[in-house]
Design an enzyme around this catalytic site. Structure first.
Site, PDB file in Angstrom:
ATOM      1  N   ASP A 187       0.859  -1.185   0.000  1.00 12.98           N
ATOM      2  CA  ASP A 187       0.000   0.000   0.000  1.00 12.98           C
ATOM      3  C   ASP A 187       0.891   1.229   0.000  1.00 12.98           C
ATOM      4  OD1 ASP A 187      -2.601   1.440   0.361  1.00 12.98           O
ATOM      5  OD2 ASP A 187      -1.649   2.042   2.245  1.00 12.98           O
ATOM      6  N   ASP A 205      -2.295   1.277   7.171  1.00 13.58           N
ATOM      7  CA  ASP A 205      -1.661   0.986   5.885  1.00 13.58           C
ATOM      8  C   ASP A 205      -1.367  -0.504   5.731  1.00 13.58           C
ATOM      9  OD1 ASP A 205      -1.759   3.665   5.295  1.00 13.58           O
ATOM     10  OD2 ASP A 205       0.293   4.074   5.941  1.00 13.58           O
ATOM     11  N   GLU A 254      -2.067  -1.216  -5.738  1.00 15.74           N
ATOM     12  CA  GLU A 254      -3.299  -0.594  -6.216  1.00 15.74           C
ATOM     13  C   GLU A 254      -3.085   0.017  -7.597  1.00 15.74           C
ATOM     14  OE1 GLU A 254      -5.678   1.116  -2.415  1.00 15.74           O
ATOM     15  OE2 GLU A 254      -3.694   1.969  -2.722  1.00 15.74           O
TER      16      GLU A 254
END
Length: 255
Positions: free
Chosen positions: A46, A227, A131
């Site tokens: 992340d 996170d 992501e």
């Protein structure tokens, strides 16, 4: 030039360039390479503004933010000096070169950290899930127009600076080609709800994320670094087996 390591392969071309902090020479070499079979474990990552990267195994890492912000303050002061100089003068040229050198040094520090971080990740993991972020759209200005001015412009500008400061896109670019060379795989997942989903029970609620660093699920009581929890959700989405759906065409008989 300083030859720090022997060149491999066949040299195709050499590029000599001048940067604000000195001369650079780069060699483009053709190397025969076969990607090996990569059986290393998978990890989810992340990207954030408090920590550059958070791994699903609990590790946190970040660019040297304090050093970069010190250089940013110096660059701002130099820009003010540059604004007072007369365009075309020698003093203007010196101030402009000084401002460019400070920015180039910050870019080199960021690039060096991203290279080292991605090299370490590729050496340890065979599959990396991140992501699928559109950083160019995320860092677009929110000023708007005179007829339709934007909202929270200063806050958005601060977020844009933080994203660019950590070099999210550069990190992704380096990671992609290094994984490909090592026989690994980069998987991009949908970023929706990755930071609001509990990794233990799957509950989705914005109230679970109490702060930038703390995640506490109201349903099951799971607590973790926000996170890291998001990185585990990213890993789960990146390693989830794809569902194949087959469609059969219905044949129509001629009347």
């Amino acid at each position: 030039m300083r030859d720090t390591r022997p060149l491999r392969g066949t040299i195709n071309n050499v590029t000599v360039s001048l940067t604000p902090i000195g001369w650079c020479v780069s060699f483009a070499c053709e190397i025969e390479h076969e990607a090996p079979t990569n059986i290393r474990p998978a990890v989810g990552i992340d990207r954030g503004v408090a920590n550059s990267i958070a791994l699903s195994n609990g590790e946190l890492a970040s660019v040297p933010v304090e050093r970069l912000r010190l250089l940013d303050r110096r660059a701002r002061k130099t820009q003010k000096v540059l604004a007072r100089r007369k365009r075309g003068s020698k003093r203007y040229a010196k101030a402009r070169l000084r401002a460019a050198a400070i920015k180039a040094k910050a870019a080199r520090i960021r690039k060096d950290w991203n290279h080292k971080a991605t090299t370490g990740l590729v050496a340890r993991f065979g599959l990396v899930a991140i992501e699928d972020l559109k950083t160019s759209s995320m860092t677009a200005s929110a000023k708007g127009t005179a007829e339709e001015p934007g909202r929270n412009v200063r806050q958005k500008a601060g977020l844009n600076r933080s994203i660019l400061e950590h070099g999210w896109h550069q990190f992704e670019t380096f990671l992609a080609y290094k994984l490909e060379a090592a026989g690994g795989r980069l998987v991009k997942v949908d970023p929706r709800n990755t930071s609001r989903t509990c990794n233990e029970c799957g509950s989705i609620d914005a109230r679970h994320r109490e702060s930038q660093a703390r995640f506490a699920c109201d349903d099951c009581g799971h607590e973790a670094h926000a996170d890291v929890n998001a990185a585990r959700n990213i890993l789960r989405a990146g390693t989830r087996p794809a569902v194949e759906v087959s469609f059969r065409r219905k044949s129509r008989r001629a009347a």
